[in-house]
Write an enzyme that holds these catalytic residues in place. Structure first.
Site, short mmCIF file in Angstrom:
data_model
loop_
_atom_site.label_atom_id
_atom_site.label_comp_id
_atom_site.label_asym_id
_atom_site.label_seq_id
_atom_site.Cartn_x
_atom_site.Cartn_y
_atom_site.Cartn_z
N ASN A 297 38.07 39.89 -7.88
CA ASN A 297 36.83 40.11 -6.27
C ASN A 297 35.89 41.24 -6.26
O ASN A 297 36.67 42.48 -6.32
CB ASN A 297 38.29 40.21 -5.31
CG ASN A 297 37.71 41.12 -4.56
OD1 ASN A 297 36.68 40.18 -3.43
ND2 ASN A 297 38.43 41.59 -3.01
N TRP A 298 34.90 40.93 -6.45
CA TRP A 298 34.06 41.67 -6.73
C TRP A 298 33.88 42.86 -5.15
O TRP A 298 32.48 43.71 -5.79
CB TRP A 298 32.52 41.23 -7.48
CG TRP A 298 32.58 40.43 -8.37
CD1 TRP A 298 34.18 40.51 -9.07
CD2 TRP A 298 31.25 39.96 -9.08
NE1 TRP A 298 32.82 39.57 -10.91
CE2 TRP A 298 31.80 38.82 -10.41
CE3 TRP A 298 30.09 39.93 -8.51
CZ2 TRP A 298 31.46 38.73 -11.62
CZ3 TRP A 298 29.71 38.45 -9.67
CH2 TRP A 298 29.65 37.89 -10.86
N LYS A 299 33.96 42.10 -4.84
CA LYS A 299 33.71 43.18 -3.07
C LYS A 299 32.70 43.78 -3.41
O LYS A 299 31.48 42.57 -3.26
CB LYS A 299 34.91 44.39 -3.24
CG LYS A 299 36.15 44.49 -3.87
CD LYS A 299 37.43 45.96 -3.89
CE LYS A 299 39.20 45.36 -4.02
NZ LYS A 299 39.47 46.39 -3.77
N HIS B 168 42.65 39.49 2.80
CA HIS B 168 42.26 40.57 2.03
C HIS B 168 42.51 42.11 2.68
O HIS B 168 42.25 41.87 3.55
CB HIS B 168 40.83 41.01 0.89
CG HIS B 168 40.93 41.62 0.15
ND1 HIS B 168 41.02 42.96 0.10
CD2 HIS B 168 41.40 41.26 -1.49
CE1 HIS B 168 40.58 43.60 -0.64
NE2 HIS B 168 41.39 42.70 -1.39
N GLU C 112 41.70 44.67 2.78
CA GLU C 112 40.06 45.61 2.95
C GLU C 112 39.91 45.18 4.83
O GLU C 112 39.12 45.22 5.58
CB GLU C 112 39.17 45.73 2.52
CG GLU C 112 39.64 46.16 1.50
CD GLU C 112 39.26 46.74 0.01
OE1 GLU C 112 37.89 45.63 -0.37
OE2 GLU C 112 39.89 46.84 -1.07
N GLU D 244 49.11 41.41 -2.47
CA GLU D 244 48.41 42.30 -2.70
C GLU D 244 49.38 43.59 -1.73
O GLU D 244 49.35 43.69 -0.32
CB GLU D 244 47.35 42.88 -2.71
CG GLU D 244 46.31 40.89 -3.45
CD GLU D 244 45.41 41.54 -3.13
OE1 GLU D 244 44.95 41.44 -4.58
OE2 GLU D 244 44.36 41.68 -2.36
N GLY E 203 43.57 49.37 -5.63
CA GLY E 203 42.26 50.29 -5.95
C GLY E 203 42.86 51.64 -6.29
O GLY E 203 41.88 52.76 -5.97
N SER F 93 45.72 46.88 -8.35
CA SER F 93 45.28 47.57 -9.86
C SER F 93 45.96 46.96 -11.09
O SER F 93 46.42 47.74 -11.93
CB SER F 93 46.17 48.85 -9.53
OG SER F 93 45.80 49.60 -8.77
N GLY G 8 40.21 43.81 -8.72
CA GLY G 8 39.35 43.89 -7.94
C GLY G 8 38.29 45.21 -9.20
O GLY G 8 38.03 44.29 -9.69
N GLY G 9 39.03 46.03 -8.88
CA GLY G 9 37.83 46.66 -10.07
C GLY G 9 38.29 46.37 -11.70
O GLY G 9 36.95 46.68 -11.41
C1 PEP Z 1 41.97 43.47 -4.68
O1 PEP Z 1 40.66 43.93 -4.44
O2 PEP Z 1 42.40 42.90 -4.80
C2 PEP Z 1 42.42 44.70 -5.75
C3 PEP Z 1 44.09 44.36 -6.42
O3 PEP Z 1 42.11 45.30 -5.90
P1 PEP Z 1 42.15 46.39 -7.32
O4 PEP Z 1 42.49 45.36 -8.69
O5 PEP Z 1 40.74 47.43 -7.49
O6 PEP Z 1 43.77 47.04 -6.49
#
Ligand code: PEP
Length: 259
Positions: free
Chosen positions: A9-11, A96, A98, A168, A174, A214, A235-236
């Protein structure tokens, strides 16, 4: 045996050039068809088309990060299911954290998006997860139950073949604070138990449940080895091929060992 899915997920990250380069790198190293691992990337809306082109004929799936639940019309700033399909998306991420906690999306809006997507031909990754204070108050399972039952309202057992869940925990997204294997396994087994009660054991056993929060190359393997973890939403670490592709490799190894 369920397949594993490694989803990036590049956000709201990347510009066209970096998005295309990352997509090309992921496509070049995508696992062979003979493995039980699928890979998905979800770039920002403006880059869906160039990223889709960069993925070319590879097996990497193209997903959107969100969708609107109405047919095309007067919804300024929104993107319809048909539009996402038109630019090559097969999947969409819905709910999600966010979207839930920054934008303020409710369970009922999330449910409308799930239903509209399935109806319009997009497969769905439905995200659920508790806040830190909810976990600390012992409410994790109650929160998951509420998000699951509201999010899947009106979704049939047949349609569940086109739904993937992502657990999640919001406190792990994040933050660098990954759930322990016990925390992840327990929440994901709970979700599967609820799917059995809601649908049937066949549907529950067939549904992929990803873990997100994470995930990095150095913690991915122990999470992917858990019996109820069927992949990761990342994500990251999905923003660089050097951190995303090793996680894909871990998934391939886990499925190889399972035989
Ligand atoms: C996400 O955005 O769904 C996520 C899990 O981010 P991260 O891996 O950065 O925690």
């Amino acid at each position: 045996m369920r397949r594993l899915l490694i989803a990036g997920n590049w956000k709201m990250n990347a510009v066209r050039r970096s998005a295309v380069e990352l997509a090309a790198a992921v496509a070049a190293q995508a696992p062979a068809e003979s493995t039980a691992v699928d890979v998905m990337v979800a770039p920002p809306f403006p880059y869906l088309l160039p990223v889709g082109e960069a993925l070319g004929g590879s097996r990497v799936l193209l997903a959107a990060q969100d969708v609107w639940h109405e047919p095309p019309g007067a919804f300024t700033g929104e993107v319809a299911v048909e539009m996402l399909r038109d630019v090559g998306c097969r999947e969409v991420i819905i709910g999600h954290s966010e979207r839930r906690h920054v934008v303020g999306e409710t369970d009922s809006r999330i449910n409308r998006k799930v239903v509209a997507s399935l109806h319009g031909g997009l497969d769905v990754v439905l995200c659920v997860g508790e806040l830190l204070e909810e976990r600390e108050a012992g409410r994790t399972e109650a929160v998951l139950d509420q998000q699951l039952s509201a999010g899947l309202d009106g979704v049939s057992a047949d349609q569940m073949a086109r739904v993937i869940l992502a657990y999640e925990p919001v406190w792990a997204i994040g933050t660098g604070k990954v759930a322990t294997p016990d925390q992840a396994q327990s929440a994901q087994a709970h979700l599967r138990k609820r799917l059995t009660e809601r649908y049937n054991s066949g549907t529950a056993e067939a549904t992929q449940i990803l873990y997100g929060g994470s995930v990095k190359p150095d913690n991915a393997r122990e999470l992917l080895e858990l019996p109820d973890v069927d992949g990761a939403l990342i994500g990251g670490a999905s923003l660089k091929a050097e951190s995303f592709l090793p996680i894909v490799e871990h998934a391939v190894e886990v499925t190889r060992r399972r035989g």
